[in-house]
Design an enzyme around this catalytic site. Structure first.
Site, mmCIF file in Angstrom:
data_model
loop_
_atom_site.group_PDB
_atom_site.id
_atom_site.type_symbol
_atom_site.label_atom_id
_atom_site.label_comp_id
_atom_site.label_asym_id
_atom_site.label_seq_id
_atom_site.Cartn_x
_atom_site.Cartn_y
_atom_site.Cartn_z
ATOM 1 N N GLY A 160 0.875 -1.189 -0.073
ATOM 2 C CA GLY A 160 0.117 -0.123 0.138
ATOM 3 C C GLY A 160 0.933 1.244 0.121
ATOM 4 C CB CYS A 161 3.952 2.272 1.402
ATOM 5 S SG CYS A 161 5.046 3.503 1.749
ATOM 6 N N GLY A 162 3.559 3.992 -1.281
ATOM 7 C CA GLY A 162 4.344 4.305 -2.761
ATOM 8 C C GLY A 162 5.480 5.132 -2.630
#
Length: 275
Positions: A111-113
């Site tokens: 979920g982390c960009g």
């Protein structure tokens, strides 16, 4: 060599629906740890769907600025290991030296960009200015969004993955990639478009996810002038799109969409400007 795991696994579950208990079979998307390596040294580890991994590796390399063109990767292989899958790339000597000066290790959940950045300043870095001149009609955008949903084979089976597509209005062509992670899906698309040799400025990027800063930054690096998403953007994403020269189209649903920045690339038609 070990085979890669399948992208979909079926499991049994005890369901409680409509006041009744029964056993059902559910299709679930698989996720595996994927290591991005350059010259056998690991640069990033991300959780991803185990398909289209060469597209993922190439697209990630382009988005991160490791390479500027796909030809700067001289060799590629995927190797299934005990803990996941390694995408092994060999770079041109000059790119290898540049990478050595900025190497960091990234451990990124799906979920982390912006995982693994060294400072707040890196997260706030300015996106490149997009100069793409391609335009699209409102009807073409709506049709592309509708077609994209039908092409999402993995999501249609599991209802649990994101999609990213590149629409070329001149060819009426839609190229799509899917992943459990929205950033991964866009990286896969970036790699697929680069490997096919399409000019990014000739079309639009379509996303099934919400729009946040990092997705605007990736799209700007990719070079597309139009970005379409089905969800609402963050305020920061709108400001970034405005600065980067990207036409940000969001809340794209069956009944239409909203254009937040640079609306000149969207052709609404003679009647649509009438309130």
């Amino acid at each position: 060599m070990k085979p890669a795991p399948p992208p979909v696994i079926r499991v049994d579950a005890a369901a409680w629906r409509g006041g009744q208990h029964k056993t059902i079979s559910r299709a679930l998307p698989e996720e595996v740890a994927v290591a991005i390596t350059y010259d056998r040294a690991t640069f990033a580890v991300m959780m991803a769907s185990p398909l289209d991994l060469e597209d993922f590796a190439v697209g990630f390399s382009l988005s991160e600025g490791i390479i500027n063109h796909v030809d700067e990767i001289t060799d590629f292989e995927t190797v299934v290991v005990d803990d996941g899958i390694e995408c092994r790339m060999t770079l041109l000597p000059e790119k290898r030296e540049a990478l050595g000066a900025r190497r960091r290790h990234i451990a990124g959940p799906l979920g982390c960009g912006l995982c693994g950045l060294d400072s707040l300043a890196q997260a706030a870095r300015a996106s490149p200015k997009v100069q793409a001149a391609a335009t699209m009609t409102a009807a073409a955008i709506a049709d592309a969004v509708s077609r994209m949903a039908r092409l999402q084979v993995l999501n249609n089976e599991t209802r649990a993955v994101h999609g990213a597509a590149f629409f070329n209005p001149a060819r009426n062509d839609l190229l799509l990639r899917e992943d459990i992670g929205r950033h991964n899906a866009l990286d896969k698309l970036t790699g697929a478009v680069a490997r096919r040799g399409d000019p990014p400025g000739a079309g639009a990027v379509l996303l099934t996810s919400r729009l946040s800063l990092d997705l605007i930054q990736k799209t700007a690096v990719f070079g597309a002038g139009i970005l379409v998403a089905i969800s609402v953007p963050t305020a920061r994403a709108v400001r970034e799109a405005a600065q980067a020269g990207i036409t940000l189209v969001a809340v794209a649903r069956d009944d239409g969409f909203e254009v937040f920045t640079h609306p000149g690339r969207v052709i609404f038609g003679a009647q649509s400007d009438v309130a």
